[in-house]
Motif scaffolding. Structure first.
Motif, PDB file in Angstrom:
ATOM      1  N   GLY A 109       0.808  -1.218   0.000  1.00 18.08           N
ATOM      2  CA  GLY A 109       0.000   0.000   0.000  1.00 18.08           C
ATOM      3  C   GLY A 109       0.837   1.262   0.000  1.00 18.08           C
ATOM      4  N   MET A 110       0.607   2.123   1.011  1.00 13.66           N
ATOM      5  CA  MET A 110       1.262   3.422   1.078  1.00 13.66           C
ATOM      6  C   MET A 110       2.765   3.311   1.256  1.00 13.66           C
ATOM      7  SD  MET A 110      -0.985   5.862   0.698  1.00 13.66           S
ATOM      8  CE  MET A 110      -0.305   7.341   1.453  1.00 13.66           C
ATOM      9  N   MET A 111       3.252   2.154   1.697  1.00 14.77           N
ATOM     10  CA  MET A 111       4.692   1.994   1.910  1.00 14.77           C
ATOM     11  C   MET A 111       5.430   1.552   0.655  1.00 14.77           C
ATOM     12  SD  MET A 111       5.481   3.019   4.829  1.00 14.77           S
ATOM     13  CE  MET A 111       7.139   2.372   4.990  1.00 14.77           C
ATOM     14  N   GLN A 112       4.703   1.392  -0.464  1.00  9.80           N
ATOM     15  CA  GLN A 112       5.331   1.020  -1.721  1.00  9.80           C
ATOM     16  C   GLN A 112       5.767   2.261  -2.497  1.00  9.80           C
ATOM     17  OE1 GLN A 112       5.923  -2.285  -0.933  1.00  9.80           O
ATOM     18  NE2 GLN A 112       5.725  -2.564  -3.134  1.00  9.80           N
ATOM     19  N   MET A 113       6.838   2.133  -3.258  1.00  7.90           N
ATOM     20  CA  MET A 113       7.336   3.230  -4.080  1.00  7.90           C
ATOM     21  C   MET A 113       6.394   3.472  -5.253  1.00  7.90           C
ATOM     22  SD  MET A 113       9.831   5.441  -4.117  1.00  7.90           S
ATOM     23  CE  MET A 113      10.855   4.631  -2.866  1.00  7.90           C
ATOM     24  N   GLN A 114       6.134   4.767  -5.549  1.00 11.86           N
ATOM     25  CA  GLN A 114       5.227   5.137  -6.636  1.00 11.86           C
ATOM     26  C   GLN A 114       5.975   5.953  -7.692  1.00 11.86           C
ATOM     27  OE1 GLN A 114       1.934   4.150  -6.681  1.00 11.86           O
ATOM     28  NE2 GLN A 114       2.398   3.007  -4.807  1.00 11.86           N
ATOM     29  N   ASP A 115       5.420   5.957  -8.893  1.00 12.68           N
ATOM     30  CA  ASP A 115       5.969   6.721 -10.009  1.00 12.68           C
ATOM     31  C   ASP A 115       5.769   8.213  -9.745  1.00 12.68           C
ATOM     32  OD1 ASP A 115       6.541   7.959 -12.469  1.00 12.68           O
ATOM     33  OD2 ASP A 115       5.723   6.287 -13.620  1.00 12.68           O
ATOM     34  N   LEU A 116       6.842   9.001  -9.840  1.00 14.13           N
ATOM     35  CA  LEU A 116       6.762  10.432  -9.561  1.00 14.13           C
ATOM     36  C   LEU A 116       5.761  11.136 -10.470  1.00 14.13           C
ATOM     37  CD1 LEU A 116       7.852  12.858  -7.956  1.00 14.13           C
ATOM     38  CD2 LEU A 116       9.672  13.070  -9.669  1.00 14.13           C
ATOM     39  N   SER A 117       5.545  10.627 -11.660  1.00 14.06           N
ATOM     40  CA  SER A 117       4.593  11.256 -12.577  1.00 14.06           C
ATOM     41  C   SER A 117       3.174  11.246 -12.021  1.00 14.06           C
ATOM     42  CB  SER A 117       4.617  10.550 -13.943  1.00 14.06           C
ATOM     43  OG  SER A 117       4.142   9.225 -13.840  1.00 14.06           O
ATOM     44  N   LYS A 118       2.906  10.398 -11.030  1.00 12.37           N
ATOM     45  CA  LYS A 118       1.573  10.294 -10.432  1.00 12.37           C
ATOM     46  C   LYS A 118       1.399  11.183  -9.197  1.00 12.37           C
ATOM     47  CE  LYS A 118       1.029   5.523 -12.018  1.00 12.37           C
ATOM     48  NZ  LYS A 118       0.829   4.101 -11.609  1.00 12.37           N
ATOM     49  N   LEU A 119       2.440  11.903  -8.804  1.00 16.74           N
ATOM     50  CA  LEU A 119       2.339  12.746  -7.618  1.00 16.74           C
ATOM     51  C   LEU A 119       1.451  13.950  -7.917  1.00 16.74           C
ATOM     52  CD1 LEU A 119       5.359  13.866  -5.370  1.00 16.74           C
ATOM     53  CD2 LEU A 119       3.150  14.984  -5.426  1.00 16.74           C
ATOM     54  N   ASP A 120       0.344  14.052  -7.183  1.00  9.90           N
ATOM     55  CA  ASP A 120      -0.637  15.121  -7.362  1.00  9.90           C
ATOM     56  C   ASP A 120      -0.620  16.013  -6.125  1.00  9.90           C
ATOM     57  OD1 ASP A 120      -2.804  16.787  -7.773  1.00  9.90           O
ATOM     58  OD2 ASP A 120      -4.290  15.174  -7.936  1.00  9.90           O
ATOM     59  N   VAL A 121      -0.326  17.281  -6.303  1.00 12.79           N
ATOM     60  CA  VAL A 121      -0.226  18.212  -5.182  1.00 12.79           C
ATOM     61  C   VAL A 121      -1.508  18.248  -4.360  1.00 12.79           C
ATOM     62  CG1 VAL A 121      -0.999  20.204  -6.540  1.00 12.79           C
ATOM     63  CG2 VAL A 121       0.473  20.573  -4.541  1.00 12.79           C
ATOM     64  N   ASN A 122      -2.641  17.985  -4.961  1.00  6.60           N
ATOM     65  CA  ASN A 122      -3.922  18.054  -4.252  1.00  6.60           C
ATOM     66  C   ASN A 122      -4.096  16.923  -3.243  1.00  6.60           C
ATOM     67  OD1 ASN A 122      -4.985  20.372  -5.710  1.00  6.60           O
ATOM     68  ND2 ASN A 122      -5.148  19.001  -7.470  1.00  6.60           N
ATOM     69  N   SER A 123      -3.250  15.909  -3.330  1.00  7.62           N
ATOM     70  CA  SER A 123      -3.367  14.760  -2.430  1.00  7.62           C
ATOM     71  C   SER A 123      -2.429  14.841  -1.234  1.00  7.62           C
ATOM     72  CB  SER A 123      -3.075  13.467  -3.211  1.00  7.62           C
ATOM     73  OG  SER A 123      -3.993  13.295  -4.268  1.00  7.62           O
ATOM     74  N   PHE A 124      -1.608  15.911  -1.169  1.00  6.40           N
ATOM     75  CA  PHE A 124      -0.599  15.997  -0.118  1.00  6.40           C
ATOM     76  C   PHE A 124      -0.554  17.384   0.506  1.00  6.40           C
ATOM     77  CE2 PHE A 124       0.607  12.507  -2.831  1.00  6.40           C
ATOM     78  CZ  PHE A 124       0.968  11.524  -1.922  1.00  6.40           C
ATOM     79  N   ASP A 125      -0.056  17.419   1.740  1.00  3.67           N
ATOM     80  CA  ASP A 125       0.065  18.680   2.484  1.00  3.67           C
ATOM     81  C   ASP A 125       1.454  19.281   2.370  1.00  3.67           C
ATOM     82  OD1 ASP A 125      -2.614  18.486   3.734  1.00  3.67           O
ATOM     83  OD2 ASP A 125      -1.736  16.735   4.729  1.00  3.67           O
ATOM     84  N   ALA A 126       2.447  18.470   1.971  1.00  4.25           N
ATOM     85  CA  ALA A 126       3.830  18.933   1.886  1.00  4.25           C
ATOM     86  C   ALA A 126       4.630  17.938   1.064  1.00  4.25           C
ATOM     87  CB  ALA A 126       4.442  19.077   3.281  1.00  4.25           C
ATOM     88  N   VAL A 127       5.827  18.361   0.644  1.00  2.36           N
ATOM     89  CA  VAL A 127       6.732  17.467  -0.074  1.00  2.36           C
ATOM     90  C   VAL A 127       8.141  17.640   0.484  1.00  2.36           C
ATOM     91  CG1 VAL A 127       7.228  19.154  -1.919  1.00  2.36           C
ATOM     92  CG2 VAL A 127       7.511  16.698  -2.368  1.00  2.36           C
ATOM     93  N   ILE A 128       8.894  16.533   0.549  1.00  2.00           N
ATOM     94  CA  ILE A 128      10.270  16.556   1.042  1.00  2.00           C
ATOM     95  C   ILE A 128      11.174  15.830   0.056  1.00  2.00           C
ATOM     96  CG2 ILE A 128      11.842  15.728   2.842  1.00  2.00           C
ATOM     97  CD1 ILE A 128       9.631  16.149   4.875  1.00  2.00           C
ATOM     98  N   PHE A 129      12.336  16.436  -0.212  1.00  2.23           N
ATOM     99  CA  PHE A 129      13.367  15.833  -1.065  1.00  2.23           C
ATOM    100  C   PHE A 129      14.595  15.536  -0.214  1.00  2.23           C
ATOM    101  CE2 PHE A 129      10.697  18.008  -4.052  1.00  2.23           C
ATOM    102  CZ  PHE A 129      10.842  17.376  -5.289  1.00  2.23           C
ATOM    103  N   PRO A 130      14.856  14.263   0.169  1.00  2.00           N
ATOM    104  CA  PRO A 130      16.136  13.936   0.803  1.00  2.00           C
ATOM    105  C   PRO A 130      17.267  14.132  -0.207  1.00  2.00           C
ATOM    106  CG  PRO A 130      14.507  12.184   1.122  1.00  2.00           C
ATOM    107  CD  PRO A 130      13.959  13.105   0.069  1.00  2.00           C
ATOM    108  N   GLY A 131      18.514  14.202   0.309  1.00  3.02           N
ATOM    109  CA  GLY A 131      19.649  14.491  -0.562  1.00  3.02           C
ATOM    110  C   GLY A 131      20.378  13.269  -1.073  1.00  3.02           C
ATOM    111  N   GLY A 132      21.573  13.510  -1.563  1.00  7.46           N
ATOM    112  CA  GLY A 132      22.378  12.496  -2.224  1.00  7.46           C
ATOM    113  C   GLY A 132      22.727  12.990  -3.617  1.00  7.46           C
ATOM    114  N   HIS A 133      23.735  12.393  -4.234  1.00  6.40           N
ATOM    115  CA  HIS A 133      24.185  12.861  -5.541  1.00  6.40           C
ATOM    116  C   HIS A 133      23.169  12.606  -6.655  1.00  6.40           C
ATOM    117  CE1 HIS A 133      28.323  14.299  -4.826  1.00  6.40           C
ATOM    118  NE2 HIS A 133      28.305  13.455  -3.813  1.00  6.40           N
ATOM    119  N   GLY A 134      22.123  11.817  -6.374  1.00  6.80           N
ATOM    120  CA  GLY A 134      21.050  11.665  -7.347  1.00  6.80           C
ATOM    121  C   GLY A 134      20.363  12.980  -7.645  1.00  6.80           C
TER     122      GLY A 134
END
Length: 264
Positions: A109-134
């Protein structure tokens, strides 16, 4: 006022003891109800994706502060695969960012990785980007183009959507350069602007500070941009062998401010 004085006193103490002020612990954990946060990964591994510590620390602090979260990554090939022992590219290998980032997944369920193209701002209250050379190799072309880099299309869309919607954005390590490239006049921190090598560690990535300033951003240590709802923490922009708990606390501070802002 009392809370502000307490924070300032802690920062003053950190400076006097030569500890990095940007990692000073800001107090107890909170609980902001059912805040729903999107976390964006760029693979798995400091040298070619998302740093494992930063990804895990982010999820820990979100859980500890009462948030729900969903993980996302681009469903595309990463720039290259690094041998993390030799710190050199591995020849003949090619990996998918989402499949690599799925190493952070646990359960269903929610603990599975999802395709970034499906991220909809209306479904979330905030977004976080952890770091790394990626951040510099997969989510942007920074490693090739510096301050004139281009962002992955979905990364740019997500940052602009959350900013336009007045929803907070959390950024760790190198991730501020993503927001600085597409959001005007924001304030961030990527650590110290000078590589002061002390017993507490060193700051070998100071050139990135100059790059984000060249993008039009303002740089400060530590920093919470209340106006733009952008929160940043330097994490492994700082190199340390013994003080990982400061990295842990720095991400905790970032997460708490992101969640606080999400309730406004």
């Amino acid at each position: 006022m009392l809370a502000t004085r307490t924070l300032l006193s802690k920062q003053t103490l950190a400076v006097l003891s030569r500890q990095p002020a940007c990692f000073v612990h800001h107090g107890d954990y909170g609980n902001w109800g059912n805040t729903n946060v999107a976390v964006v990964f760029s693979g798995c591994g400091w040298w070619d994706g998302t740093d494992v510590h930063e990804g895990v620390y982010t999820m820990y602090h979100l859980s500890r502060n009462g948030a729900r979260f969903q993980m996302f990554a681009p469903n595309q090939q990463q720039m290259h695969v690094m041998d993390h022992m030799r710190k050199q590219p591995s020849s003949g290998e090619n990996r998918n960012m989402m499949m690599e980032a799925a190493r952070f997944s646990h359960g269903q369920g929610m603990m599975q990785m999802q395709d970034l193209s499906k991220l909809d701002v209306n479904s979330f209250d905030a977004v976080i980007f952890p770091g790394g050379h990626g951040i510099t190799k997969n989510l942007s072309s920074f490693v090739k183009d510096g301050k004139d880099c281009k962002l992955h299309n979905d990364v740019e869309r997500v940052l602009k959507d959350f900013h336009r919607s007045r929803k907070p954005i959390g950024l760790a390590s190198m991730a501020p350069l993503l927001a600085c490239r597409v959001l005007p006049s924001i304030e961030v921190t990527m650590g110290y602007e000078r590589d002061d090598n002390t017993r507490w560690g060193s700051w070998p990535h100071t050139s990135m500070v100059q790059a984000v300033k060249g993008m039009g951003a303002r740089h400060n240590v530590p920093y919470v941009d209340e106006k733009n709802k952008v929160v940043s923490t330097p994490t492994f922009m700082w190199e340390t062998e013994y003080h990982y708990h400061y990295i842990f606390d720095g991400i905790g501070n970032m997460v708490k401010h992101v969640m606080r802002m999400s309730t406004k």
